[in-house]
Design an enzyme around this catalytic site. Structure first.
Site, short mmCIF file in Angstrom:
data_model
loop_
_atom_site.label_atom_id
_atom_site.label_comp_id
_atom_site.label_asym_id
_atom_site.label_seq_id
_atom_site.Cartn_x
_atom_site.Cartn_y
_atom_site.Cartn_z
N CYS A 7 -1.14 -4.38 -8.05
CA CYS A 7 -1.78 -3.87 -6.83
C CYS A 7 -1.01 -2.75 -6.15
CB CYS A 7 -1.94 -5.01 -5.82
SG CYS A 7 -3.03 -6.32 -6.37
N HIS A 28 -1.67 -2.60 1.52
CA HIS A 28 -0.58 -2.95 0.62
C HIS A 28 0.41 -1.82 0.36
CE1 HIS A 28 0.04 -6.44 -2.48
NE2 HIS A 28 0.90 -6.44 -1.48
#
Lengths: 464, 464
Positions: free
Chosen positions: A59, A114
């Site tokens: 990710c 993120h």
């Protein structure tokens, strides 16, 4: 060949989370996975579908690559990091959102960021006008249901919201029920944004990093039990439906032909059970260098500009979207730093038959694991399953991905000529790392490559 | 629901050799394998495509199952056997060709037989009017190029031909050059047969067990180098082209709507290198009980009777084709012996939504390896790769094939209820083996189940 540059379109970029190559109907999954995906399949049929679109190992690295056009080894955004520890990309990096916003776009991020979880690193500090979503990742939604969980030690995760120039704020705790609802919330806000901006006199950029199919792969209650095949399939059907809602909302505004719609995944399938996904014909999951980690589902629709029904097996990489989307929005990538992405605009718009790229290097964290070039991939470290134990290979393994999609038969001896272009590519990349030393993981906000740590950043952070 | 029975159509059945699930374009292969397959993909689009069509473990058992409607554990045709050793099915078995021929069909076999290689067991002894092809299998074409090969020990392999009622004869040695040419020969003869029979006043049955992609996977010289991706891809492109030639020849006769066209594979992909194939999203190769061995590409076209564009994930098994094709030809399966096949006519012709079958047992040679039921498969013996070593499981492994196509996550504990229907199915099958003891492998021509070996067969052999 030069492409006639259309006027800058709106851009809607839906980025699924941990969606493996083999999940969608148009990639051979769908019904076989208990989850038909007619809306996403239709999207693919209306535009270009990539069968060799490549990403980073998981990710954080992929999102860093997308937002900077640089491999994560350069940015230091190497992995998922718990709340409160240094993480994300330093303000010196110039994000894709900054490039696009500078062209006069309205911009919003709805979903998982993120790339930094504190003031100065939120999406609204990094080029987006507005943000609603989670700063880190979805497994945190399991905290409050975890026996012994102590929020005084590991802070409660929150869904957050922010507007540029204002402090970000917590909306509500991100627990298991919130995890079920989050993609509905993101979809609703995306649609509201599209509708609002469709009446504005400027193009828009909606970046929608949804949370499905990341673990815990739990569907909205409206979709629970829908397939009879369990939470994973229900969640995939929900995802397909959410994409359909966004497409419908866009098409209802009449802006379809003025909007580039992107749908793809950030990395290969989950390896953890019971949420383990599938990469279809490829081996491996994210956090490996297997083809199942590198290739993800990816598609783009732009009626009148991207011919419908096109399927390409040309190598394209997530870093390419930085210069490509920048150019499509009328911007240019910065020239004061190494940008790994290649402009694929001409390839996308069918003015050029082949991808601008023949290969790429693949790192996991700070370690070179493999490099891919044309039909071949060379592994210098072998780890087919995460945590299996990385073997550093005295004699690298070479696979022909067309003849051997599961990477089972080393052809290093019979095709040793391939080592030359691959080693050359690795060497060239590593030279740039010497000339432009990587930003260390966890670097502070004022970090500027090539300067002493004492030097302040160059102000990019507040620039928009 | 009853299906209005159309008048018996012609039947063309092209059976590919060792074609894995993942090879064809319409199964997610094609371009990804360096070999587009537009003709076979089109065939699939014009009819029904099966994503859960199941076969036996390898060439001989599957061909036995097709020709008898019985699992090979019953017929003793358990494996490939060298020339000169007892092999194939005993004359007591009633072949699909016999059933169909009795209905007044002209019938021909063009290709690999593999169910008996001596007089009395050739295709023309077993229901076909004519035959051109090989009695056994294609790896024998490597004999003459093998250093030290001694034809006085292992006989030269031949391409053969025969007409019913006449002795079969050798045509020419089956060497590597002949191996390259054989599918062209089979195609040419199939087309000649179709054209000839199109003018006759009776329906026809052309069984065309071609030799590609069996090893050595060498293309016709016309196709060598066609793809740039090697012999395997060239051979697949040749196969696609051969199928296209047959389809074109059929369509040119104007008989398309009066002809059921079947294309499928006999078993999963090859495991041997460098001819190793792929089962796409499934794990394993033939000679295993993995899903890559069980599921093969399969499709049927019958314009006006089978709706175009249908894709089904219902479980169908190769044994089902025996009663199904028999019924379509106006015949009935025998009732004096256990027939494992289920009539799928109503399902095929869309009069019934679901397959007549929910599961099946899977043997390799004489050993029960696994059983599949709805979405689940239970392995009682585990061997994911041929020759890896069969592990007899104290606690059988249970996989959900929808959630876990690669069979990586045992759900035996969480879904233990599934053991009940699977164990029930196994028990019922094994009961029939007690009531009707299997025919031993290598049984002589006069073998009749339930009689002493001295009892002569019942004359089925010469009946037609």
């Amino acid at each position: 060949m030069t492409t006639a540059q259309p006027s800058p379109p709106n851009i809607i970029f839906i980025l699924a989370d941990n969606l493996g190559w083999g999940e969608l109907g148009c990639y051979g999954g769908g019904v076989l996975r208990g989850a038909p995906t007619p809306r996403i399949d239709a999207l693919a049929a209306e535009g270009i579908r990539f069968t060799n679109f490549n990403v980073e190992s998981d990710c954080v690295p992929t999102r860093s690559a997308l937002m900077t056009g640089r491999h994560p080894i350069r940015t230091g955004a190497l992995q998922s990091v718990p709340a409160g520890l240094p993480q994300g990309i330093v303000p010196w990096e110039i994000t894709l959102a900054q490039l696009i916003s500078r062209q006069g776009y309205a911009s919003a991020c709805f979903g998982k960021w993120h790339l930094g979880d504190r003031p100065g690193r939120y999406p609204t500090d990094r080029g987006f006008d507005e943000w609603y979503g989670i700063p880190r990742t979805s497994n945190e939604s399991m905290f409050t249901a975890s026996p012994g969980y102590d929020p005084s030690v590991t802070p409660l995760p929150y869904v957050m919201q922010a507007r540029a120039g204002e402090p970000a704020s917590d909306v509500h705790v991100y627990d298991l029920e919130a995890r079920r609802r989050i993609d509905a919330e993101l979809t609703e806000r995306t649609i509201e944004f599209i509708q609002r901006q469709s009446k504005a006199n400027k193009p828009f950029f909606a970046y929608v990093p949804i949370t499905q199919l990341h673990y815990p792969t739990l569907p909205h209650r409206d979709f629970a039990g829908r397939t009879g095949a369990g939470d994973f399939a229900d969640s995939m059907v929900e995802m397909d439906s959410r994409v359909g809602q966004i497409v419908d909302a866009l098409d209802a505004t009449g802006l379809a032909e003025r909007t580039l719609l992107v749908f793809g995944s950030d990395n290969g399938p989950e390896f953890r059970r019971p949420w383990r996904g599938t990469a279809g014909p490829w081996t491996g999951t994210y956090h490996t260098a297997m083809e199942g980690a590198l290739r993800v589902p990816f598609m783009m629709r732009w009626p009148g500009h991207i011919p419908p029904g096109r399927v390409t097996n040309e190598i394209v990489h997530i870093v390419d979207l930085y210069p490509t989307l920048a150019r499509i929005a009328g911007a240019s990538a910065p020239t004061d730093r190494p940008i790994d992405g290649l402009d694929q605009t001409d390839f996308l718009l069918d003015a050029q038959a082949h991808s601008a790229r023949e290969g790429f290097v693949y790192y996991i964290k700070q370690e070179l694991r493999a490099a891919k070039w044309r039909d071949w991939k060379m592994h210098v470290v072998w780890e087919a399953e995460p945590n299996a134990g990385a073997k550093h290979l005295e004699s690298p393994l070479l696979f022909n991905l067309t003849r051997d999609p599961k990477e089972e038969t080393d052809v290093g001896s019979e095709a040793s000529w391939v080592r030359t272009p691959i080693r050359r590519m690795i060497h060239a990349f590593q030279q740039t790392l010497k000339e432009h030393p990587p930003i260390p993981a966890g670097a502070p906000d004022d970090y500027v490559p090539g300067a002493g740590k004492e030097r302040q950043h160059d102000g990019v952070k507040r620039e928009k």
